[in-house]
Structures are given as C-alpha cells and as structure tokens.
Scaffold this active site. Structure first.
Site, PDB file in Angstrom:
ATOM      1  N   ASP A  92      36.515  27.895  23.685  1.00  0.00           N
ATOM      2  CA  ASP A  92      37.445  28.824  24.269  1.00  0.00           C
ATOM      3  C   ASP A  92      37.455  29.114  25.810  1.00  0.00           C
ATOM      4  O   ASP A  92      38.110  29.187  26.530  1.00  0.00           O
ATOM      5  CB  ASP A  92      37.119  30.937  24.135  1.00  0.00           C
ATOM      6  N   LYS A 178      40.555  45.823  25.220  1.00  0.00           N
ATOM      7  CA  LYS A 178      41.113  44.537  26.343  1.00  0.00           C
ATOM      8  C   LYS A 178      40.741  43.236  27.459  1.00  0.00           C
ATOM      9  O   LYS A 178      40.010  43.506  28.391  1.00  0.00           O
ATOM     10  CB  LYS A 178      42.156  44.808  27.430  1.00  0.00           C
ATOM     11  N   LEU A 182      41.874  34.834  29.560  1.00  0.00           N
ATOM     12  CA  LEU A 182      41.240  33.228  29.173  1.00  0.00           C
ATOM     13  C   LEU A 182      40.635  32.984  27.705  1.00  0.00           C
ATOM     14  O   LEU A 182      40.722  31.752  28.194  1.00  0.00           O
ATOM     15  CB  LEU A 182      40.488  32.957  30.952  1.00  0.00           C
ATOM     16  N   GLY A 231      33.934  43.319  35.526  1.00  0.00           N
ATOM     17  CA  GLY A 231      34.986  41.800  36.352  1.00  0.00           C
ATOM     18  C   GLY A 231      34.827  41.889  38.060  1.00  0.00           C
ATOM     19  O   GLY A 231      34.068  42.350  37.959  1.00  0.00           O
ATOM     20  N   SER A 232      36.014  41.851  38.561  1.00  0.00           N
ATOM     21  CA  SER A 232      36.394  41.794  39.959  1.00  0.00           C
ATOM     22  C   SER A 232      36.504  42.579  40.527  1.00  0.00           C
ATOM     23  O   SER A 232      36.178  43.893  39.867  1.00  0.00           O
ATOM     24  CB  SER A 232      37.512  40.563  40.201  1.00  0.00           C
ATOM     25  N   THR A 235      40.440  43.979  41.112  1.00  0.00           N
ATOM     26  CA  THR A 235      40.997  44.862  39.970  1.00  0.00           C
ATOM     27  C   THR A 235      39.723  45.673  39.613  1.00  0.00           C
ATOM     28  O   THR A 235      41.049  46.637  38.671  1.00  0.00           O
ATOM     29  CB  THR A 235      40.474  43.797  38.871  1.00  0.00           C
ATOM     30  N   GLY A 236      38.415  46.145  40.066  1.00  0.00           N
ATOM     31  CA  GLY A 236      37.785  47.305  39.195  1.00  0.00           C
ATOM     32  C   GLY A 236      38.977  48.419  40.041  1.00  0.00           C
ATOM     33  O   GLY A 236      38.847  49.214  39.837  1.00  0.00           O
ATOM     34  N   GLU A 253      31.011  46.989  36.574  1.00  0.00           N
ATOM     35  CA  GLU A 253      30.306  45.919  36.414  1.00  0.00           C
ATOM     36  C   GLU A 253      30.605  44.833  37.110  1.00  0.00           C
ATOM     37  O   GLU A 253      31.619  44.742  36.520  1.00  0.00           O
ATOM     38  CB  GLU A 253      30.036  46.155  35.135  1.00  0.00           C
ATOM     39  N   CYS A 287      27.593  37.066  36.628  1.00  0.00           N
ATOM     40  CA  CYS A 287      27.733  37.586  38.000  1.00  0.00           C
ATOM     41  C   CYS A 287      26.687  37.919  38.558  1.00  0.00           C
ATOM     42  O   CYS A 287      26.466  38.296  39.286  1.00  0.00           O
ATOM     43  CB  CYS A 287      28.414  39.215  37.280  1.00  0.00           C
ATOM     44  N   GLU A 386      31.243  36.003  45.985  1.00  0.00           N
ATOM     45  CA  GLU A 386      30.559  35.906  44.971  1.00  0.00           C
ATOM     46  C   GLU A 386      31.480  34.406  45.099  1.00  0.00           C
ATOM     47  O   GLU A 386      32.819  33.823  45.100  1.00  0.00           O
ATOM     48  CB  GLU A 386      30.912  36.940  43.656  1.00  0.00           C
TER      49      GLU A 386
HETATM   50  P1  NDP Z   1      39.813  40.041  37.108  1.00  0.00           P
HETATM   51  O1  NDP Z   1      38.792  40.858  37.795  1.00  0.00           O
HETATM   52  O2  NDP Z   1      40.930  39.964  37.043  1.00  0.00           O
HETATM   53  O3  NDP Z   1      39.529  40.412  35.054  1.00  0.00           O
HETATM   54  C1  NDP Z   1      38.953  40.875  34.605  1.00  0.00           C
HETATM   55  C2  NDP Z   1      39.314  42.151  33.756  1.00  0.00           C
HETATM   56  O4  NDP Z   1      40.531  42.351  34.326  1.00  0.00           O
HETATM   57  C3  NDP Z   1      39.949  40.639  32.860  1.00  0.00           C
HETATM   58  O5  NDP Z   1      40.188  40.839  31.314  1.00  0.00           O
HETATM   59  C4  NDP Z   1      41.499  40.825  33.228  1.00  0.00           C
HETATM   60  O6  NDP Z   1      42.467  40.589  32.343  1.00  0.00           O
HETATM   61  C5  NDP Z   1      41.364  42.652  33.861  1.00  0.00           C
HETATM   62  N1  NDP Z   1      42.919  42.512  35.051  1.00  0.00           N
HETATM   63  C6  NDP Z   1      42.943  41.586  34.985  1.00  0.00           C
HETATM   64  N2  NDP Z   1      44.363  42.539  36.388  1.00  0.00           N
HETATM   65  C7  NDP Z   1      43.997  43.769  36.172  1.00  0.00           C
HETATM   66  C8  NDP Z   1      44.825  45.344  35.987  1.00  0.00           C
HETATM   67  N3  NDP Z   1      45.727  44.964  37.339  1.00  0.00           N
HETATM   68  N4  NDP Z   1      44.480  46.148  35.697  1.00  0.00           N
HETATM   69  C9  NDP Z   1      43.556  46.047  34.122  1.00  0.00           C
HETATM   70  N5  NDP Z   1      43.162  44.991  34.042  1.00  0.00           N
HETATM   71  C10 NDP Z   1      43.030  43.433  34.786  1.00  0.00           C
HETATM   72  O7  NDP Z   1      38.521  38.458  37.425  1.00  0.00           O
HETATM   73  P2  NDP Z   1      39.831  37.454  36.971  1.00  0.00           P
HETATM   74  O8  NDP Z   1      39.816  37.102  35.791  1.00  0.00           O
HETATM   75  O9  NDP Z   1      40.443  37.253  37.979  1.00  0.00           O
HETATM   76  O10 NDP Z   1      38.492  36.551  38.153  1.00  0.00           O
HETATM   77  C11 NDP Z   1      37.682  36.322  39.484  1.00  0.00           C
HETATM   78  C12 NDP Z   1      37.280  36.877  39.677  1.00  0.00           C
HETATM   79  O11 NDP Z   1      36.743  38.363  39.950  1.00  0.00           O
HETATM   80  C13 NDP Z   1      35.472  35.570  39.322  1.00  0.00           C
HETATM   81  O12 NDP Z   1      36.205  35.012  40.307  1.00  0.00           O
HETATM   82  C14 NDP Z   1      34.957  36.210  39.626  1.00  0.00           C
HETATM   83  O13 NDP Z   1      33.887  36.112  41.603  1.00  0.00           O
HETATM   84  C15 NDP Z   1      34.692  38.035  39.036  1.00  0.00           C
HETATM   85  N6  NDP Z   1      34.514  38.243  37.981  1.00  0.00           N
HETATM   86  C16 NDP Z   1      33.582  38.504  38.051  1.00  0.00           C
HETATM   87  C17 NDP Z   1      33.203  39.507  36.934  1.00  0.00           C
HETATM   88  C18 NDP Z   1      32.055  40.018  36.354  1.00  0.00           C
HETATM   89  O14 NDP Z   1      31.063  40.022  34.967  1.00  0.00           O
HETATM   90  N7  NDP Z   1      31.053  40.883  37.863  1.00  0.00           N
HETATM   91  C19 NDP Z   1      33.652  39.016  35.354  1.00  0.00           C
HETATM   92  C20 NDP Z   1      34.901  37.947  35.521  1.00  0.00           C
HETATM   93  C21 NDP Z   1      34.992  37.589  36.858  1.00  0.00           C
HETATM   94  P3  NDP Z   1      43.382  38.860  32.181  1.00  0.00           P
HETATM   95  O15 NDP Z   1      42.136  38.268  32.319  1.00  0.00           O
HETATM   96  O16 NDP Z   1      44.153  38.921  31.142  1.00  0.00           O
HETATM   97  O17 NDP Z   1      44.587  38.758  33.600  1.00  0.00           O
END
Ligand code: NDP
Length: 495
Positions: A92, A178, A182, A231-232, A235-236, A253, A287, A386
């Site tokens: 995956d 959730k 991906l 996550g990012s 979105t955070g 985080e 991260c 990043e």
């Molecule tokens: P996101 O922050 O978008 O994804 C993290 C999670 O948030 C996923 O489950 C995603 O769902 C979910 N999400 C997306 N949009 C929303 C929303 N509006 N409301 C609630 N939840 C939401 O990261 P990306 O996958 O877009 O990655 C982009 C960049 O973020 C990376 O290139 C990296 O720089 C950073 N990142 C950092 C991480 C860390 O560990 N700190 C982890 C991942 C990314 P779905 O994937 O289904 O859209």
C-alpha cells in the site's frame, strides 16, 4: 480483488453510498484492492456508536485491568498477523518489508505499553489535596476524555493510528479512526484484530474515505470530544478551526524540517550512517526526517564525498524485493510534488551532489533517486519547506553558535539531532535546540516510552509516553464541605 469495509458499532459493512476507490501499489502503479469510501452519513453513524459506547460506561467504566487484558489481546493479535500486515503495508505504502515489520512490532508493543499504564492507573487512588481549610476535603480525579476522532496520514499508516488508538482505548475513551485514503488497508486489519480481541461494539470504529469528505465530517462532528490529528500544517489548521467551532480539545502532529548538526570531532562513518538513516529511511516520508544537515567546515568535503558514494550505493526498488532500502514514494501526487520541488532546487544556487530524478532502470512505479543538494541558499524553498521525500540539503558551518542559529532558523520544531565526540558539547547544543525531540549521536530511533511532538508549527500536544496517555483524560476536582455548621454567608452559622 479484495474489498474493504467500514467498521461501525462492532460490525463490518459497506458505506451507505456503496462507493469504493482503488488502493494503488506505488511500486507497480497497479490497483490491488478496493477501499470503502465512507462519507458524512457513515461518520455520523460511527460517532454516534462511539458516543453510545462511551456514555454507557461499558468501556470507560471498566476497571483499567480489564481494559488492559483486552489491549494485550490486541497486541497479541497484531503479532500473530505481523507478516500479513507488514506485506499489506508495503504494497500500500511502498516502504521496504523490514521497515514495515518494525512498524508492526512497534504497534503491538504500543498496545502492551498502554495496557500497563491502564493497569497502573487502576491501582491508584485519587489524589487528596489539602486546600488549607479543614472544613473542606478535595480530591482530584482523572476521567477518560470521551469520544476521540483520529485522522492519520499515509507515511506510517498502522503506527500513527495505533499511537492514538492504544492510549485512547487504555484511558477508557472510544474512538473513530479515519486513515489516509492513500493507505487504509493496514487499519482495516487493525479493526479485524480489535474485533477478534472482543473489544465491545462502538468502542473502536473505522471509517475509510477521503479527507475532505470523511475527515472533515469527523472534525466537524459535534459529538466528538477530542480530535487527534497527524498530517500537514494546512489540514491541521482546518482540523483546529473545526475544533475551535466546537471548543474541542485537539492534538496536532504536523510537519518538520529538522536539522542535524555534525561537529568535526566525530567519526565520519558513524555520521554518514545516521545522516542516511535520518533522511532516506521510509523514503524520507517522515515528519521528523533530519532533512537539513549542518556539517562543520573542517570535515565538510570529506564527509560529503563519503555521503555521496554511500547514497549512490542504496538499493532502490519494490519494497517487497529483498535487500531494497528505498522503495517508491507513496503516490503519483507525492512523486510529482517531490520531483517538482527538486526541479525548483535545481534553479537555485545549490549544488546538486547526487540524484535529482528517476532511476534509469525503473520505468514504472513512483521511484526517485535519493537526492542531495549542498551549499543550499538558506532562503530557498528546499532549505525551508518540508519536502517529505528522499531529498537532503547539506550546508557547512564554522562555529557552534552559527550552527545553532542556522538549526533554529525554522518555523518548525519537531526534531533535531547533534553529533560530536564531546558529550558536554552535545548536551549544551541539545539544550539550545528549539525542538520537542533531540537525538544525540543518532537520528530517528523512536521509543514508545518517551513523548513525541513538536515546538512551533510542528504541532500541539504530545503522543507516546505517559504524556500520550494523559492526553486522553479530563481532570475533575471533587470538593466536599465536611462541617456540621452552616456555611454562614446568607444564613447565620448558628441557625
Ligand atoms: P494531509 O494533511 O492532507 O493528510 C493527513 C490526513 O488528513 C489524511 O487522513 C487526509 O485524508 C486527512 N485530510 C485531508 N483533508 C482533510 C480535511 N479537510 N479535513 C480533515 N481531514 C483531512 O496530508 P497530505 O496527504 O496532503 O500530504 C501533504 C504534505 O503533508 C506532505 O507532503 C507532507 O509534507 C505533509 N505530511 C506530514 C505528515 C506528518 O507526519 N507530519 C504526514 C503526511 C503528510 P486523505 O489522505 O484521505 O485526503
């Protein structure tokens, strides 16, 4: 082709809309499973189930020792299916199988660790507090926080879910998870393991689906008490905005651009090994990756030369192939994004030392050569933002103070590392680095027992360790008036 389900209130089932999206193997670009596309109505059912399960006390009201027994069964279930889960995670996400196996082992340990804390908590009496007035007795109680909404990323799909689910469940909370669209499949196996362990219905719920549809609906749901997000930053911020509307607790985080300061008294081979691990394990989709390396000038060119040859020897390929150390990036989107940033870097004054594109022998899959830029302008995007891929930026410094200034000049503060044979210097530098995680003479080793989280824009709150358990409790005071006489403000105390 395998089709996943949602897991709501102890039952696996289809999403209301009956829609599915493909899970794509990033090494082959081929779909290999269909993932249930949950949306707001599914989230609503899951949150209501979690609310009922919490309010009923069937889980929150259990003695911590009973919860601990169940969580240890989950840990055992994960261990029993370790190979299967790791293989699915590799298909995956793309990471090499041994790295996926570490994640699965850590996930099992995490459940055991929080089972121990649940048991310890159960044996503790409430703290009694002397309030300085003998007519009153005060106690402090800790109660599970309630319904947790967890939104997790694709880089450590199982582990990031477990970092939230294990302490939340140990504390007595219920949860709706959730994962990232991906990489959702290992979380589906986690739901199977939790179900098989006998965790009561509604305590753990899984909704796969997209961020804007399922994720946002979870963040917005009024019956959620706490959002735990990884996550990012973008979105955070949305999750935090939604939490502010509902005045909900939130833990974030987010990203990092972590520095690694290398002094010239260190062993070059050891430095090269940790620099490589710091940026190229998990394909740099980490991260806490130490993606900005600062090397003292006296050893700069020698170290860079050794680093280049070691980087060019890294075996790239499918994570399922033996010996591979660098798998494909997670998705076409991430591949294009990282490649685009590399192209931007090429337009700066930075020196491209190695990498910079696709390996010539791999024409399918989201593969990138591990890339190093040296002498990088400190105002460039590649130095400041990043990248979240196998891209390292490396610069020279002269003095300790200069290294610290460069290291701390970032909007992020998740992690930082320092390497020197002089341990006093390491401690001095560690104290001045503005980050939540400091590695001395290494980079990345992560232990469940110690807190994880960042300063500045890297987030809010801590996961792991005791802090990661405390984050799932409310604190309540119970103050009792223990006196025979009337309080005597409105009525006479003698009446
Ligand atoms: P996101 O922050 O978008 O994804 C993290 C999670 O948030 C996923 O489950 C995603 O769902 C979910 N999400 C997306 N949009 C929303 C929303 N509006 N409301 C609630 N939840 C939401 O990261 P990306 O996958 O877009 O990655 C982009 C960049 O973020 C990376 O290139 C990296 O720089 C950073 N990142 C950092 C991480 C860390 O560990 N700190 C982890 C991942 C990314 P779905 O994937 O289904 O859209």
């Amino acid at each position: 082709m395998q089709r996943t389900s949602l897991y709501i209130d102890g039952k696996f089932g289809a999403p209301e809309n009956r829609n599915y999206f493909p899970a794509v193997n990033p090494a082959t670009e081929e779909p290999f499973a269909e993932v249930a596309a949950g949306q707001a109505p599914d989230i609503d059912r899951a949150v209501r189930a979690a609310r009922r399960a919490f309010d009923s006390g069937d889980w929150s009201g259990l003695d911590g020792r009973q919860r601990a027994d169940m969580l240890r069964r989950v840990a055992q279930g994960i261990r029993t299916r370790q190979k299967e889960i790791a293989l699915l995670e590799t298909r995956d996400n793309g990471k090499p199988i041994p790295e996926a196996e570490w994640d699965v082992g850590d996930a099992a340990f995490c459940f055991d660790y929080y089972a121990d804390l649940a048991e310890e908590q159960a044996g503790r009496s409430p703290e009694e507090v002397d309030v300085g007035d003998p007519r009153f007795q005060a106690r402090i109680l800790r109660e599970p926080l309630g319904v947790v909404g967890a939104i997790t990323p694709w880089n450590f799909p199982l582990l990031m879910a477990v970092w939230k689910a294990a302490p939340a469940l140990a504390a007595g909370c219920t949860i709706v998870l959730k994962p990232s669209e991906l990489c959702s499949l290992s979380c589906h196996l986690l739901a199977e393991v939790i179900d098989a362990a006998g965790v009561p219905p509604g305590v753990f719920n899984l909704i796969t689906g997209t961020g804007p549809e399922a994720g946002q609906a979870l963040a917005d749901h009024p019956l959620v008490d706490k959002m735990a997000f990884t996550g990012s930053v973008t979105t955070g911020r949305k999750v935090m905005q939604a939490a502010s509307a509902g005045i909900r607790t939130v833990s974030l985080e987010l990203g990092g651009k972590s520095p690694f300061v290398i002094f010239e008294d260190c062993d070059i081979d050891k430095a090269v090994e940790w620099i490589l691990f710091g940026i190229f394990w998990n394909k740099g989709e980490v991260c806490s990756a130490t993606s900005r390396v600062l090397v003292q000038r006296g050893i700069f060119e020698r170290l860079l030369d050794r680093l280049r040859s070691a980087t060019e020897a890294i075996e790239i390929g499918s994570g399922e192939a033996p010996g591979v150390k660098l798998g494909p990036l997670v998705s076409k989107g991430q591949y294009d994004k990282v490649l685009g940033t590399i192209e931007t870097g090429k337009l700066t004054a930075a020196r491209l030392v190695t990498g910079g594109g696709r390996p010539a022998n791999l024409d399918r899959g989201y593969f990138l050569n591990p890339t190093i830029f040296a002498d990088v302008p400190t105002d460039s995007e590649i130095w400041r933002e990043e990248i979240f891929g196998p891209v390292l930026c490396i610069n020279a410094f002269d003095t300790e103070q200069q290294a610290l200034d460069l290291a701390n000049d970032s909007k992020y503060g998740l992690a930082a590392a320092v390497m020197s044979d002089d341990l006093e210097r390491c401690e001095r530098v560690a104290a001045k680095l503005r980050a939540g995680i400091i590695w001395v003479n290494c980079s990345q080793p992560t232990f469940t027992q110690v807190p994880w989280g960042g300063y500045k824009m890297s987030g809010i709150g801590r996961e792991l360790g005791r802090a990661g358990f405390d984050a799932y409790f409310e604190t309540k005071q119970v103050t009792r008036f223990d006196h025979n006489e009337c309080w005597g403000w409105y009525l006479d105390a003698q009446e």
